[in-house]
Design an enzyme around this catalytic site. Structure first.
Site, short mmCIF file in Angstrom:
data_model
loop_
_atom_site.label_atom_id
_atom_site.label_comp_id
_atom_site.label_asym_id
_atom_site.label_seq_id
_atom_site.Cartn_x
_atom_site.Cartn_y
_atom_site.Cartn_z
N TYR A 52 84.76 37.07 -26.21
CA TYR A 52 83.41 37.11 -26.78
C TYR A 52 82.37 37.32 -25.68
CZ TYR A 52 78.95 35.62 -28.65
OH TYR A 52 77.62 35.57 -28.99
N ILE B 176 70.12 33.79 -35.71
CA ILE B 176 68.96 34.25 -34.95
C ILE B 176 68.38 35.51 -35.58
CG2 ILE B 176 68.24 35.21 -32.73
CD1 ILE B 176 70.26 33.29 -31.42
N LYS C 199 79.73 40.56 -25.21
CA LYS C 199 78.28 40.47 -25.08
C LYS C 199 77.82 41.04 -23.74
CE LYS C 199 75.90 39.06 -27.70
NZ LYS C 199 75.26 39.75 -28.86
#
Length: 316
Positions: free
Chosen positions: A181, A32, A185
């Site tokens: 994870y 991204i 985030k």
């Protein structure tokens, strides 16, 4: 959930010009982040790719130049897992001001064992959150020197179902790769929300905006050889998923809008329009657990202790 209408229409394929502005994209050499950089390069701005791998950064820069005529793109070495090295990044940029930083780079591990950075932090939490937390402090003077800079934090839908364990931020007691994870985030997004409050309270000209890409798959992403090559088989196999998900080029749209659109506000969460998974970017209310100020304050304090820096101190 209905979208909150922006002050003016936004077209992801007709971006406003940004000549003379400077944008830094962490992890801009792949995924991204690459598409954020490619799209921002088309506005006439100078785009700096923050990458720990010079060869990958050069390949990404070459790809952007091949697709964007006159692209002003270059790279700076950036390793978010190496906290002491981040103090030198602002000087390495060699600019007098920075109009936006997109906190995009990240590490995602699928399987055990638990890994640590050189300085003893769990790798995903240390890179995704602590690295960006510390980097923000060192970039703040350059951001404050711009007329209306943006700190854009790239979150993840993986954080929506997670909750932070403030007594085990580094997953020492119960490590599960996917959950760790998601929590890394979430920590990153909580920081972005709290930073927005700190900046508003200080009367800063800098705005913090939190975004997420929705469901962005490699198999729905256009080819950018040699960085990414989508085979015919992958394209055909991903066709059913395209009804609900999208490619990483579209996953970049919320971050690009957050950088360029003056109507974007830091008290909203910006993501894809359709079920938060695909489509053009829109603003929506913050997820409830992102708006918990007591959690955000404790996370900020812990992050200061773990990194030895305080982004808010750079506003004084």
């Amino acid at each position: 959930m209905s979208s909150i209408s922006p002050a003016s229409p936004w077209n992801v394929r007709r971006l406003p010009r940004a000549d003379g502005r400077v944008f830094l994209v962490t992890g801009g050499n792949a995924g991204i982040g690459y598409f954020v950089a490619e799209q921002l390069s088309a506005t006439g701005a100078t785009v700096v790719l923050g990458s720990r791998d010079p060869a990958k950064a050069e390949a990404a820069s070459a790809s952007i130049r091949a697709r964007v005529a006159g692209a002003r793109v270059r790279a700076v070495r950036l390793d978010l897992a190496d906290l002491p090295s981040l103090e030198t990044v602002a000087e390495a940029l060699q600019v007098e001001h920075l109009d936006a930083v997109v906190h995009n780079a990240g590490v995602a591990l699928d399987d055990p064992p638990r890994r640590e950075t050189e300085h003893g932090h769990e790798l995903m939490f240390g890179t995704n959150h602590l690295g960006h937390f510390a980097l923000t402090r060192w970039l703040m003077p350059l951001l404050s020197a711009a007329p209306a800079a943006r700190v854009v934090t790239m979150g993840s839908f993986a954080a929506k179902s997670e909750r932070l364990d403030l007594d085990d931020l580094q997953s020492r007691n119960d490590y599960r790769a996917k959950r760790t994870y998601g929590r890394s985030k979430l920590a990153q997004m909580c920081f972005g929300v709290e930073l927005a409050r700190v900046l508003r309270t200080a009367g800063s000209t800098v705005t913090s905006v939190v975004v997420h890409p929705g469901g962005a798959l490699d198999s729905l992403t256009p080819s950018r050889p040699p960085l990414h090559v989508r085979t015919v088989g992958a394209r055909l196999g991903a066709a059913p998923a395209a009804l609900l998900l999208q490619g990483k080029h579209a996953g970049a749209w919320p971050a690009v809008r957050a950088v360029l659109d003056p109507a974007v506000r830091g008290d909203l969460l910006w993501g894809p329009r359709v079920f938060g998974l695909r489509g053009e970017p829109r603003g929506e209310p913050m997820w409830d657990h992102l708006a918990d100020r007591s959690v955000a304050a404790r996370l900020w304090e812990a992050s200061c202790d773990l990194t030895g820096v305080d982004p808010g101190a750079a506003l004084g």
